[in-house]
Design a protein around this motif. Structure first.
Motif, PDB file in Angstrom:
ATOM      1  N   THR A 195       0.838  -1.209   0.000  1.00  0.00           N
ATOM      2  CA  THR A 195       0.000   0.000   0.000  1.00  0.00           C
ATOM      3  C   THR A 195       0.867   1.251   0.000  1.00  0.00           C
ATOM      4  O   THR A 195       0.634   2.187  -0.770  1.00  0.00           O
ATOM      5  CB  THR A 195      -0.932   0.000   1.235  1.00  0.00           C
ATOM      6  OG1 THR A 195      -1.560  -1.265   1.313  1.00  0.00           O
ATOM      7  CG2 THR A 195      -1.982   1.085   1.159  1.00  0.00           C
ATOM      8  N   LEU A 196       1.883   1.236   0.846  1.00  0.00           N
ATOM      9  CA  LEU A 196       2.774   2.402   0.951  1.00  0.00           C
ATOM     10  C   LEU A 196       3.517   2.652  -0.363  1.00  0.00           C
ATOM     11  O   LEU A 196       3.508   3.771  -0.898  1.00  0.00           O
ATOM     12  CB  LEU A 196       3.766   2.185   2.105  1.00  0.00           C
ATOM     13  CG  LEU A 196       4.751   3.313   2.342  1.00  0.00           C
ATOM     14  CD1 LEU A 196       4.046   4.525   2.947  1.00  0.00           C
ATOM     15  CD2 LEU A 196       5.878   2.880   3.266  1.00  0.00           C
ATOM     16  N   ALA A 240       2.950   1.426  -3.394  1.00  0.00           N
ATOM     17  CA  ALA A 240       2.078   1.698  -4.552  1.00  0.00           C
ATOM     18  C   ALA A 240       1.582   3.141  -4.523  1.00  0.00           C
ATOM     19  O   ALA A 240       1.531   3.812  -5.557  1.00  0.00           O
ATOM     20  CB  ALA A 240       0.901   0.731  -4.550  1.00  0.00           C
ATOM     21  N   ALA A 241       1.247   3.622  -3.326  1.00  0.00           N
ATOM     22  CA  ALA A 241       0.787   5.015  -3.206  1.00  0.00           C
ATOM     23  C   ALA A 241       1.921   5.984  -3.553  1.00  0.00           C
ATOM     24  O   ALA A 241       1.706   6.985  -4.250  1.00  0.00           O
ATOM     25  CB  ALA A 241       0.268   5.268  -1.799  1.00  0.00           C
ATOM     26  N   LEU A 242       3.144   5.663  -3.065  1.00  0.00           N
ATOM     27  CA  LEU A 242       4.300   6.520  -3.397  1.00  0.00           C
ATOM     28  C   LEU A 242       4.574   6.475  -4.911  1.00  0.00           C
ATOM     29  O   LEU A 242       4.929   7.481  -5.512  1.00  0.00           O
ATOM     30  CB  LEU A 242       5.545   6.062  -2.635  1.00  0.00           C
ATOM     31  CG  LEU A 242       5.562   6.326  -1.128  1.00  0.00           C
ATOM     32  CD1 LEU A 242       6.792   5.701  -0.493  1.00  0.00           C
ATOM     33  CD2 LEU A 242       5.554   7.827  -0.837  1.00  0.00           C
ATOM     34  N   ILE A 297       2.557   6.210  -7.380  1.00  0.00           N
ATOM     35  CA  ILE A 297       1.672   7.018  -8.244  1.00  0.00           C
ATOM     36  C   ILE A 297       1.532   8.474  -7.773  1.00  0.00           C
ATOM     37  O   ILE A 297       0.889   9.259  -8.448  1.00  0.00           O
ATOM     38  CB  ILE A 297       0.278   6.364  -8.425  1.00  0.00           C
ATOM     39  CG1 ILE A 297      -0.381   6.066  -7.093  1.00  0.00           C
ATOM     40  CG2 ILE A 297       0.372   5.120  -9.263  1.00  0.00           C
ATOM     41  CD1 ILE A 297      -1.769   5.454  -7.210  1.00  0.00           C
ATOM     42  N   THR A 298       2.139   8.809  -6.644  1.00  0.00           N
ATOM     43  CA  THR A 298       2.053  10.215  -6.209  1.00  0.00           C
ATOM     44  C   THR A 298       3.427  10.903  -6.162  1.00  0.00           C
ATOM     45  O   THR A 298       3.590  11.991  -6.698  1.00  0.00           O
ATOM     46  CB  THR A 298       1.402  10.325  -4.809  1.00  0.00           C
ATOM     47  OG1 THR A 298       2.103   9.481  -3.906  1.00  0.00           O
ATOM     48  CG2 THR A 298      -0.058   9.951  -4.829  1.00  0.00           C
ATOM     49  N   VAL A 299       4.404  10.253  -5.536  1.00  0.00           N
ATOM     50  CA  VAL A 299       5.713  10.911  -5.354  1.00  0.00           C
ATOM     51  C   VAL A 299       6.661  10.635  -6.532  1.00  0.00           C
ATOM     52  O   VAL A 299       7.364  11.534  -6.989  1.00  0.00           O
ATOM     53  CB  VAL A 299       6.368  10.454  -4.019  1.00  0.00           C
ATOM     54  CG1 VAL A 299       7.718  11.106  -3.825  1.00  0.00           C
ATOM     55  CG2 VAL A 299       5.450  10.778  -2.856  1.00  0.00           C
TER      56      VAL A 299
END
Lengths: 162, 276
Positions: free
Chosen positions: A13-14, A16-18, A20-22
């Motif tokens: 989760t961490l 994958a979120a990074l 597509i955002t960071v």
């Protein structure tokens, strides 16, 4: 076992979120690292080939779903990457592989295979030329991805190596 | 016999696992248009976008400061342009009245923030924080101050996926101004190219490229970018034309979705074109 699965869900989760955002903020001319490949390589070297294949398949499927892309591209590329990464698994050399520069080199090979397959499937068509496929699509993203394996090997304890 | 089979399976389990999972992946790849799979995707990205938005929030504060400065400059530039265009609008209105033309570009715009991006040179796409609840629908064009950015290809209640121009799957019917030369613009992995334009056309570097009147997925006359290069095709008297968008699409954080109501009769054909 449950604890390990929970850790994997959290890490996925961490990362994958990074991803597509960071990661878009640190991409260079469209060349970006893939943090999930570092995770798959790490677990392949730690837990073996079968685990890595399953992990690649699951992560690929979930990432395809949440990123809004074509479902199956990451799924296929990450499954093969897990298989390739698992080739480097040696139960007597786990510490050496994940706490030395071996992690960087193995990750480079795995990320190159991943990027190559991803580019090949996602962009299959007459527009795709060999230079884009091999250099911009495979090698450069792989090098960038492998840079993110360095913090992992720095963070790993080295006492087993002495 | 069973023991022999189990031994074989045990010896080659990694290869069998790879074969089975790779086959499933390729099957899923070919069933992307399956309605159940589309619903699953909408559910997944719609929910995960909440996590992305949480991570994106502190980043957006930094980006907003930069974009405020950028918008101030843009605002000043647009003010000057507006006064120039006001004169042209009056003139244009008179001419339209004469020819009794309908103002075909009068579509409302919905502002949206980009909350996540897929960054690679192949299938660029964004997830934006507007969805079905904001009356956004699949097939609506996404724009920025420089012109066309992409098209909405997937949607959930609060979020939408925008396929950007930097995506090899997006093929756009375009017209090169002022000669009105029509062609198909594609992303080849490194640049936007309009292929096989006859060499007889004298296309100047810097010519404006817009969506064509013949486009089935975009309204006509939306600016896309400018011609930056003409390259001769080795066989035949044809040229490939390279186009650069006026805005760097990769650095965008805000965009507008053009709220067009698609023509019902063309709907099926349009969606087929998007999915290919």
């Amino acid at each position: 076992m449950i604890k390990q699965i929970l850790i994997l869900i959290f890490l996925f989760t961490l990362l994958a979120a990074l991803q597509i955002t960071v990661v878009p903020l640190i991409s260079i001319s469209g060349i970006a690292p893939n943090l999930l490949i570092v995770l798959i390589t790490f677990y392949a070297l730690k837990n073996g080939q079968s685990f890595a294949i399953l992990l690649g398949f699951t992560f690929g499927f979930l990432f395809d779903l949440i990123s809004g892309g074509v479902i199956g591209v990451n799924m296929f590329a990450m499954t093969i990457s897990g298989f390739i990464a698992g080739y480097f698994y040696n139960e007597n050399k786990i510490e050496i592989n994940i706490a030395t520069m071996n992690l960087f080199y193995i990750n480079l090979v795995v990320a190159t295979v991943y990027s190559f397959l991803y580019t090949l499937i996602a962009a299959a068509g007459p527009e795709l030329n060999l230079f884009i496929l091999l250099v911009e699509g495979s090698f450069l993203p792989a090098v960038y991805t492998s840079v993110f394996a360095l913090p992992v090997l720095v963070a790993m304890p080295k006492r087993e190596l002495r | 016999m069973i023991r022999f089979l189990l031994k074989i399976i045990n010896t080659y389990k990694e290869y069998l696992l790879l074969f089975v999972l790779s086959t499933i992946s390729l099957l899923v790849l070919s069933f992307n248009d399956n309605p159940q799979l589309i619903r699953l995707k909408q559910f997944a990205f719609g929910n995960f976008a909440v996590v992305s938005e949480l991570i994106n929030y502190p980043l957006s504060l930094i980006q907003k400061r930069e974009s405020i400065e950028k918008l101030k400059r843009e605002n000043a530039r647009l003010m000057l342009e507006l006064s120039r265009l006001k004169n042209r609008v009056d003139e244009n209105r008179e001419l339209r009245a004469i020819f009794n033309l309908k103002d075909s570009l009068n579509y409302p715009l919905v502002a949206a923030d980009i909350i996540s991006k897929t960054v690679n040179n192949i299938d660029g796409s964004f997830i934006v924080n507007k969805g079905l609840n904001d009356s956004i629908n699949i097939g609506m064009p996404a724009l920025c101050s420089g012109g066309l950015v992409g098209i909405v290809t997937n949607i959930s209640n609060d979020y939408a996926v925008v396929r950007s121009l930097y995506n090899t799957k997006l093929k756009i019917a375009v017209a090169i101004k002022p000669l009105n030369i029509n062609g198909i613009m594609t992303w080849d992995g490194s640049k936007l190219v309009i292929k096989n334009i006859p060499s007889t056309y004298d296309i100047k570097i810097g010519s404006l490229v817009e969506t064509s009147e013949f486009s089935t997925i975009f309204p006509p006359r939306i600016p896309i970018g400018k011609v930056i290069e003409r390259e001769e095709v080795p066989v035949g008297s044809l040229h490939n034309v390279t186009v650069r968008p006026d805005t760097d699409i990769r650095t965008l954080y805000n965009l507008f979705i053009m709220h067009i109501v698609p023509d019902k009769e063309l709907e099926d054909i349009k969606l087929n074109l998007i999915s290919k």
